[in-house]
Structures are given as C-alpha cells and as structure tokens.
Design a protein around this motif. Structure first.
Motif, PDB file in Angstrom:
ATOM      1  N   ASN A   1       0.700  -1.154   0.130  1.00  0.00           N
ATOM      2  CA  ASN A   1      -0.029  -0.016   0.017  1.00  0.00           C
ATOM      3  C   ASN A   1       0.824   1.403  -0.174  1.00  0.00           C
ATOM      4  O   ASN A   1       1.499   1.314   0.821  1.00  0.00           O
ATOM      5  CB  ASN A   1      -0.887   0.005   1.236  1.00  0.00           C
ATOM      6  N   PRO A   2       0.745   2.130  -0.957  1.00  0.00           N
ATOM      7  CA  PRO A   2       1.563   3.244  -1.083  1.00  0.00           C
ATOM      8  C   PRO A   2       1.184   4.211   0.192  1.00  0.00           C
ATOM      9  O   PRO A   2       2.230   5.175   0.480  1.00  0.00           O
ATOM     10  CB  PRO A   2       1.140   4.006  -2.346  1.00  0.00           C
ATOM     11  N   LYS A   3       0.324   4.036   0.843  1.00  0.00           N
ATOM     12  CA  LYS A   3      -0.059   5.041   1.879  1.00  0.00           C
ATOM     13  C   LYS A   3       0.924   4.528   2.935  1.00  0.00           C
ATOM     14  O   LYS A   3       0.687   5.286   4.315  1.00  0.00           O
ATOM     15  CB  LYS A   3      -1.604   5.042   2.411  1.00  0.00           C
ATOM     16  N   ARG A   4       1.378   3.487   3.158  1.00  0.00           N
ATOM     17  CA  ARG A   4       1.932   2.872   4.350  1.00  0.00           C
ATOM     18  C   ARG A   4       3.507   2.709   3.824  1.00  0.00           C
ATOM     19  O   ARG A   4       3.798   1.841   3.169  1.00  0.00           O
ATOM     20  CB  ARG A   4       1.664   1.316   4.686  1.00  0.00           C
ATOM     21  N   GLY A   5       4.502   3.620   4.666  1.00  0.00           N
ATOM     22  CA  GLY A   5       5.805   3.498   4.041  1.00  0.00           C
ATOM     23  C   GLY A   5       6.402   2.322   4.742  1.00  0.00           C
ATOM     24  O   GLY A   5       6.056   2.125   5.935  1.00  0.00           O
ATOM     25  N   THR A   6       7.438   1.878   4.079  1.00  0.00           N
ATOM     26  CA  THR A   6       8.231   0.777   4.776  1.00  0.00           C
ATOM     27  C   THR A   6       8.859   1.168   5.845  1.00  0.00           C
ATOM     28  O   THR A   6       9.023   0.435   6.940  1.00  0.00           O
ATOM     29  CB  THR A   6       9.318   0.119   3.641  1.00  0.00           C
ATOM     30  N   PHE A   7       9.283   2.434   5.989  1.00  0.00           N
ATOM     31  CA  PHE A   7      10.077   2.853   7.267  1.00  0.00           C
ATOM     32  C   PHE A   7       9.264   4.150   7.917  1.00  0.00           C
ATOM     33  O   PHE A   7       9.703   4.932   8.250  1.00  0.00           O
ATOM     34  CB  PHE A   7      11.323   3.490   6.911  1.00  0.00           C
ATOM     35  N   GLY A   8       7.871   4.168   7.846  1.00  0.00           N
ATOM     36  CA  GLY A   8       7.225   5.090   8.319  1.00  0.00           C
ATOM     37  C   GLY A   8       7.330   6.567   7.965  1.00  0.00           C
ATOM     38  O   GLY A   8       7.255   6.488   6.675  1.00  0.00           O
ATOM     39  N   SER A   9       7.817   7.614   8.750  1.00  0.00           N
ATOM     40  CA  SER A   9       7.982   8.622   8.087  1.00  0.00           C
ATOM     41  C   SER A   9       9.443   8.913   7.417  1.00  0.00           C
ATOM     42  O   SER A   9       9.721   9.844   6.658  1.00  0.00           O
ATOM     43  CB  SER A   9       7.987   9.806   9.043  1.00  0.00           C
ATOM     44  N   GLY A  10      10.316   7.779   7.312  1.00  0.00           N
ATOM     45  CA  GLY A  10      11.458   7.826   6.499  1.00  0.00           C
ATOM     46  C   GLY A  10      12.812   7.830   7.444  1.00  0.00           C
ATOM     47  O   GLY A  10      12.607   8.264   8.675  1.00  0.00           O
ATOM     48  N   LEU A  11      13.848   7.664   6.992  1.00  0.00           N
ATOM     49  CA  LEU A  11      15.244   7.514   7.786  1.00  0.00           C
ATOM     50  C   LEU A  11      15.932   8.844   7.414  1.00  0.00           C
ATOM     51  O   LEU A  11      17.215   9.071   7.841  1.00  0.00           O
ATOM     52  CB  LEU A  11      15.793   6.593   7.493  1.00  0.00           C
ATOM     53  N   ASP A  12      15.518  10.022   6.619  1.00  0.00           N
ATOM     54  CA  ASP A  12      16.430  11.029   6.332  1.00  0.00           C
ATOM     55  C   ASP A  12      16.594  11.973   7.396  1.00  0.00           C
ATOM     56  O   ASP A  12      15.736  11.850   8.593  1.00  0.00           O
ATOM     57  CB  ASP A  12      15.516  11.975   5.373  1.00  0.00           C
ATOM     58  N   PRO A  13      17.840  12.413   7.682  1.00  0.00           N
ATOM     59  CA  PRO A  13      18.240  13.188   8.770  1.00  0.00           C
ATOM     60  C   PRO A  13      17.180  14.318   8.794  1.00  0.00           C
ATOM     61  O   PRO A  13      16.892  14.947   7.809  1.00  0.00           O
ATOM     62  CB  PRO A  13      19.650  13.495   8.687  1.00  0.00           C
ATOM     63  N   ALA A  14      17.124  14.956   9.973  1.00  0.00           N
ATOM     64  CA  ALA A  14      16.421  16.377  10.214  1.00  0.00           C
ATOM     65  C   ALA A  14      17.243  17.392   9.606  1.00  0.00           C
ATOM     66  O   ALA A  14      18.172  17.304   9.406  1.00  0.00           O
ATOM     67  CB  ALA A  14      16.185  16.746  11.455  1.00  0.00           C
ATOM     68  N   PRO A  15      16.422  18.408   8.975  1.00  0.00           N
ATOM     69  CA  PRO A  15      16.920  19.618   8.267  1.00  0.00           C
ATOM     70  C   PRO A  15      17.565  20.416   9.216  1.00  0.00           C
ATOM     71  O   PRO A  15      17.177  20.454  10.268  1.00  0.00           O
ATOM     72  CB  PRO A  15      15.659  20.191   7.547  1.00  0.00           C
ATOM     73  N   ARG A  16      18.414  21.149   8.698  1.00  0.00           N
ATOM     74  CA  ARG A  16      19.101  22.291   9.613  1.00  0.00           C
ATOM     75  C   ARG A  16      18.146  23.452   9.954  1.00  0.00           C
ATOM     76  O   ARG A  16      17.185  23.662   9.397  1.00  0.00           O
ATOM     77  CB  ARG A  16      20.172  22.952   8.954  1.00  0.00           C
ATOM     78  N   PRO A  17      18.362  23.703  11.256  1.00  0.00           N
ATOM     79  CA  PRO A  17      17.359  24.796  11.663  1.00  0.00           C
ATOM     80  C   PRO A  17      17.460  26.092  11.070  1.00  0.00           C
ATOM     81  O   PRO A  17      18.423  26.279  10.474  1.00  0.00           O
ATOM     82  CB  PRO A  17      17.545  24.963  13.117  1.00  0.00           C
ATOM     83  N   VAL A  18      16.447  26.799  10.753  1.00  0.00           N
ATOM     84  CA  VAL A  18      16.335  28.108  10.292  1.00  0.00           C
ATOM     85  C   VAL A  18      17.284  28.980  11.267  1.00  0.00           C
ATOM     86  O   VAL A  18      17.166  29.176  12.337  1.00  0.00           O
ATOM     87  CB  VAL A  18      15.153  28.543  10.332  1.00  0.00           C
ATOM     88  N   THR A  19      18.169  29.679  10.446  1.00  0.00           N
ATOM     89  CA  THR A  19      19.067  30.580  11.258  1.00  0.00           C
ATOM     90  C   THR A  19      18.151  32.077  11.484  1.00  0.00           C
ATOM     91  O   THR A  19      18.119  32.631  10.333  1.00  0.00           O
ATOM     92  CB  THR A  19      20.406  30.801  10.531  1.00  0.00           C
ATOM     93  N   VAL A  20      18.014  32.376  12.703  1.00  0.00           N
ATOM     94  CA  VAL A  20      17.200  33.831  12.831  1.00  0.00           C
ATOM     95  C   VAL A  20      18.257  34.948  12.968  1.00  0.00           C
ATOM     96  O   VAL A  20      19.144  34.858  13.829  1.00  0.00           O
ATOM     97  CB  VAL A  20      16.227  33.432  14.164  1.00  0.00           C
TER      98      VAL A  20
END
Length: 699
Positions: A257-276
């Motif tokens: 089922n395309p709606k069910r990811g094999t690894f949930g939300s994925g294994l990618d690293p989190a993006p870098r935070p916005v620099t304020v």
C-alpha cells in the motif's frame, strides 16, 4: 515479498482464487483498504493457474488484471486442445458499506473485457458476526451455471431472460449483450477466524465449470469447497483448499500500500534549523547593505551558499544577489517533492546570506535544467513560522509565485562549475517480455552504460550502450501476422541482437519560449526501435489543472541489431494532448492524433499518484483500425505501476522503477517511447502539483 515487510495497521482481506476479497472461488462484498495493491497467484492440481494484480482505486472501487493458464482448453485448429493463456479484467463497485445493522453489498464484473472464458457478473452481500463472516450472492454467466433459475431482472426487460452464446474471441471487447443476462444462481459461504492469523472457509459454489468438465479438465463431485487462509505476515498470506471434492489448490497473496511507508516517515536526517537574524535594533550593523560593495564578501556569500546547499543534495546553478533580495536557481537531485527541496533551500539561505537580504526568490530546476515556477518568500516569514503548529499552511499563505520565464536575467551569475555538466552511470538493466503464448514470461538481464553532457543550459547530449548478459527473449520465434505496418509486432527480432547495442543516442534542446510555454527538439536514435526527429510544445500555466501539448515526430525504424543502421519503414506521428489534474492524486491524459502505423485515434490514461512517488495508472487506445485488423486484444491497453526507491529504502532518492503490464503488443495504437517528454518533466515545478505536496516544506 521483500517489499511487503512494513507492518500494517489496516486490515488486508484474504482473496479468493480469482484475486478479489472472497471465500474460495466465490467473491465477497468486502473491499481492500484504499490504495491497496494486491498480487496473488493461484495454482490448481489440474495444471491450471491464475496470476492477479488488483488495485483498490477508490475506497469502494477495485480493478483487477488477471493472467490465467488453462490446460487443453482451446482447439488448435487440428481438433486437438492446447494450453491456453488468457488475459482478463475485473471491476467491483461497493454500493453499500457494512454497518452495525446492514451488510456490505458489492456489484462485480468478472472478465468483462477479455476473452470471456471467466465472464460472470454478481451481486453479493457480506456481514460479520464476531469471528464469523457470512456471504451470500447471486451470479450470472459463469456464476449462474449451477442450479440456475430464471433471471429476476427479466421483470424489467425481456432481454435479460436470455444470455447470448459465449464468444471466446480475440478479447479486448466488452460483450455488453452478456452483462447480467440469462439464468442466475445463488452462492454463499462462511468464514471463521480461529485467531488473528488462521481463517477457515467453506462455500457453496454456483460455478459448474461447464467448459472444463466438457474437456475433462476437472471432475465435479460436490458443489461444496473448503479451505483455509493463513497470514504469514500482516500483508503476506497463503491459502489452501479443496475444490469440488476432486481438486486441491493453493493461493499466495502479497499486499502493498503506497500509503504505508516501509520505514514510517522515513530515515532522512532532520533539516538544519532556520538561522534567525538578530533584531535590527539590537544589532543594526549586521543589517547594513555595505557588504554588497566588498569584492571579497560577495563571492564568499555565493560560495558559502553553494557549499551549504550541497549538504542536502541541492546543486546551486545560478544566483543574483543584492542587498535585500536573493534569486537562487538550484537543481533538486534528491527529493521526490519540489516543495521539500524549496524548504531545504530556504533554510540554507537563512544560514548563509547576510541579514539584510529579506526576499528569497527560489527557482528549482528540473533534470534538464529548465525552470518552472519561482517561489518568493520573505525571510521574516520563514523565521516566524518554522516552529508553528500549522507552519506549512502559514508559509504557503504568504508565499508568492511567478513564472520563472518572466524573471529578468540581467545580472544573473551562473556558477563556474554548473556548466558544462557531465554525468554517467554503469549498472544493470532488466527487460521483460510478457504474455507470449509460447512462453508467458521472457527476461533479459544485462549491463548499461549511460551518459549525458550539457554544454549550455537546455542543450543535452545523451545516450546509452547496452549488452545483454543472460536471458531468453531472443528465443521467441513467433512471426508477425499483422496486416498493418509492423511497427511493433517484430519486437522479438530486435531482442535477437548479438553484442553491444545502442539503447538511445540523442541531441536535445529544451527551453522556455515564453510565459507558460515549454519547448523541446530531439534528434537521433530516439529509442531502441526508432530514430529521427521529435518536436514538442507545451502550454502549462501555474495554478491551472489543465495543460495542453503538441507533439510531432518523423522517424524511421532502426535495424534489428540496434546499432547505427536503418530499415525502410518510415513513420510520422503527431498528437495534441490534454493533461488534467482532478485533485486527490488523480490525473488524466488524453492524446489525439496519428500513431506509428498511420492509424488515427485517441489514448486515454487515468493515473492515481501519491505524495511519496507511487503511481498506478491504466490506459486504453482506440484508433480507426478495426478489432479484426488490430488482431488479438482488439485494441491497445495496459497498466503501469511506478514504485519509488525512496519508499523501499526509507531515504530520499528520485530513482524509481516503472513497469508496464501490456496484455498484448500489436501495431495498432503504437507510440514512440520518447525520453524527456515535457509534461512529466515540468509538472512538479508549478501549481497545482507544487502546492499539493506543500506540507513537506518543513521536512
């Protein structure tokens, strides 16, 4: 099965021997979860077998393609019977969902567009009572052959009383005069869930297997069938059963089922935070625009942005930066959604650009280096909404969009390493030829060396060389019997090439001739079987669900060795194509024009796509070629499934596998297999596609 390892939180129904939710041979009224893609294989002790692919198109609509093998079924012209390979399609509509007091009710059409060997229609109801599930229904056609009675629909019209004789023809035509006609019969059964894995089944079958009994393919001793279903994993099941007291069978089922990811939300690293940035009042010096006059700072800013973007697989192509505004052109080489790439680019811009730069104009380029829509963001909005609970919607509400073709190119600086651009790859390839009556599946495995070179923006030279290592596609000896120009039916002769061959070798120019317009000219060896010249113009306006393309091609058939030679077969094709996004992931394509064999007609394709890159589509082509001249299949049709590798491995990649299930390859309705067609290349760069996946902006 390896793809079906993710745990499922939805209930995947066990299927019957025909690949739809049901008992053993008989269907039930149940449906699979929305978007479920179910593959099943049924093997019977009499030598028959059926393979099915079913897709839950909508929560209440299921479509199925079936490929069956029947021993000694059709006459071979000498009076003997031979093994028959049959293709068929089903459609099921659930008119009533199961509730506390009411059963689910489904109307089904079985083998309604094939050769009609399995042709049947039914109305079935299913109700669950704890661990017991009871099914009862009425069937026509094949499902109305045991203890049949007068058609109850005859009260509406006398035509329902009689079912015309079955015409097991070349397939591909809907025999509408058969639907719900003739005698009807009742069927039913029960299943009991012993535990969360094992289910026992029993049914009364209304299928008397008339044709199979006449040919001594099967013996019928009882109308009762018994079996079991066992869930090896949540979406991998195996079933066994006894049919008619004389045959045994096995069914294997795998559900994805395309709606069910094999690894949930994925294994990618989190993006870098916005620099304020610091407040202007607290540190006014960093907001000063004097840095724009510094010959050292300006190149350093561009270099820092380039280096920062590389961390997320974004290639900086060009920039135009002044004291308050930065225009950033970049290639997205990693993310499956453009919105996520824009969000990542915006974060890197906050980290590397001086505080005085308030406006970001982010211009993503496609794989051919062409821009679509530019997204305009205020830096202060990026800073404000990053951690907002509804941040994606809030940033979308204040984002601006402009056609990148209208941007002033004066002062735009292309990065020194952006062009020329050379890429190459070496890897395996697999080519499958399916549904050959002599051998249902032929496969070649080999190595492919591919390369592309872009000396300037929009100009691309590309090609590939292949070498088959192992396979059996060259063993096909069937000769074309086509009465049309043999534009595709001699594909098996191309498969016999010995040694390296050229998959494609083209020169391409892709550009933006004006606002909302895209254009392409390609020349060379356009695909494995044809070379020549191809031109295309596409109108696509940002925000419009409609796009219109015009394509014209003049080609000649290549030699069977697929090197540099050509044969005498020339062809001209031309199409006007409309593309429409319906919403909810559904897209349509309607192409009208002239095909390779000179026939004229139209192709319609309906696709359901998912935000993770999955896509399932079905197409049909009807031209002025008659069903008799077209040959087996009557008209061209097929199913295409695209599986993104990111769904499998859990990390972002734009690589995907696309497989076309084409029941029969004939000459009618044949099109070129062109690379770089414009609409698939540019649609993700503008609304509505760009906005559909905007919720991934902060991912």
């Amino acid at each position: 099965m390896l793809l079906a390892t993710g745990a499922s939180t939805q209930q995947v129904r066990s299927v019957n021997s025909y690949g739809v939710p049901g008992l053993i041979d008989m269907p039930s009224a149940q449906m699979q979860p929305d978007a479920e893609l179910t593959t099943s294989l049924t093997l019977l002790s009499n030598g028959a077998g059926r393979g099915q692919i079913a897709f839950q198109l909508l929560p209440r609509v299921q479509a199925l393609f079936r490929y069956a093998s029947l021993p000694d079924f059709l006459a071979d012209g000498t009076g003997d019977f031979e093994r028959t390979y049959d293709r068929s399609f089903d459609l099921r509509f659930q008119v009533l969902r199961e509730s506390r007091n009411l059963p689910a009710v489904t109307i089904g059409l079985q083998d309604f567009g094939g050769t009609s060997i399995y042709a049947a229609e039914y109305v079935v109801a299913t109700k669950s009572f704890g661990d017991f599930t009871v099914t009862g229904g009425i069937g026509w056609g094949r499902l109305g052959t045991r203890e049949g009675f007068g058609n109850p629909l005859g009260v509406l019209d006398d035509r329902f009383d009689t079912r015309p004789g079955l015409d097991i023809g070349r397939g591909g035509t809907v025999q509408s005069d058969q639907l719900f006609r003739g005698d009807a019969a009742l069927f039913g059964g029960v299943q009991y869930e012993v535990n969360d894995r094992l289910t026992l089944k029993a049914e009364y079958s209304s299928d008397a297997y008339v044709a199979e009994v006449e040919r001594d393919i099967i013996d019928i001793e009882t109308p009762l069938n018994f079996g079991f279903d066992y869930a090896v994993r949540p979406n991998v099941r195996v079933g066994g059963y006894v049919l008619h007291g004389s045959e045994v069978g096995l069914t294997f089922q795998v559900a994805l089922n395309p709606k069910r990811g094999t690894f949930g939300s994925g294994l990618d690293p989190a993006p870098r935070p916005v620099t304020v940035r610091p407040a202007r009042a607290a540190n006014p010096q960093v907001w000063n625009t004097a840095w724009t006059q510094d010959v050292v700072t300006v190149p350093a800013v561009r270099t820092g942005l380039d280096t920062s973007l590389e961390e997320d697989g974004l290639d900086l192509f060009a920039t135009k930066i002044d004291g308050t505004r930065a225009e950033i052109h970049f290639r997205n080489t990693r993310y499956t959604t453009t919105a996520q790439a824009i969000g990542r680019a915006a974060r890197h811009a906050t980290a590397t650009l001086p505080a005085s730069v308030e406006t970001f104009v982010l211009v993503p380029l496609n794989g051919q280096g062409i821009a679509g829509t530019a997204v305009v963001l205020r830096r202060s909005d990026i800073e404000a909404f990053e951690n907002s609970p509804n941040g994606a919607a809030e940033i979308l509400a204040v984002a601006g969009r402009v056609d990148a073709a209208t941007l002033d190119r004066a002062g735009l600086m292309i990065e020194p390493d952006a062009l020329p651009r050379f890429r190459w790859s070496l890897g395996p390839y697999v080519t499958v030829s399916a549904f050959d009556p002599d051998n249902p599946a032929r496969v070649d495995l080999g190595a492919e060396l591919a390369a592309s070179y872009a000396p300037v923006q929009g100009v691309i030279f590309e090609g590939s060389i292949r070498r088959r290592l192992i396979g059996n596609r060259d063993e096909s000896t069937r000769e074309s019997n086509s009465v049309l120009p043999r534009v595709r039916t001699e594909s098996n002769l191309f498969a016999r090439t010995d040694g390296p061959f050229i998959g494609y070798a083209t020169a391409n120019y892709i550009w933006r001739p004006g606002r909302n317009l895209y254009a392409r000219v390609s020349a060379g060896l356009l695909e494995q079987q044809y070379g020549g010249v191809s031109t295309e113009l596409l109108w696509k306006r940002d925000g419009s669900p409609l796009a219109i393309g015009v394509e014209a091609n003049s080609v000649r058939q290549r030699e069977f060795d697929m090197r540099l030679g050509f044969q005498d077969l020339d062809a001209t094709t031309a199409f006007v194509t409309g593309y429409l996004e319906h919403g909810g992931g559904f897209h349509s394509r309607l192409a009208v024009g002239q095909y390779l064999a000179g026939d004229k007609g139209a192709t319609y394709e309906l696709t359901r796509e998912f935000s993770n890159g999955w896509a399932v589509s079905a197409y049909a082509t009807k031209t002025d070629v008659s069903a008799e001249d077209f040959g087996e299949g009557s008209f061209d049709k097929g199913i295409k499934v695209t599986i993104p590798f990111s769904w499998i491995i859990g990390t972002q990649t734009q690589t995907a596998s696309s497989n076309v299930i084409q029941p029969i390859l004939r000459d009618g309705g044949a099109r070129l297999n062109l690379r770089n067609r414009l609409y698939p290349s540019v649609r993700a760069q503008s609304a509505p596609d760009l906005m559909t996946d905007w919720d991934r902006f902060w991912r």
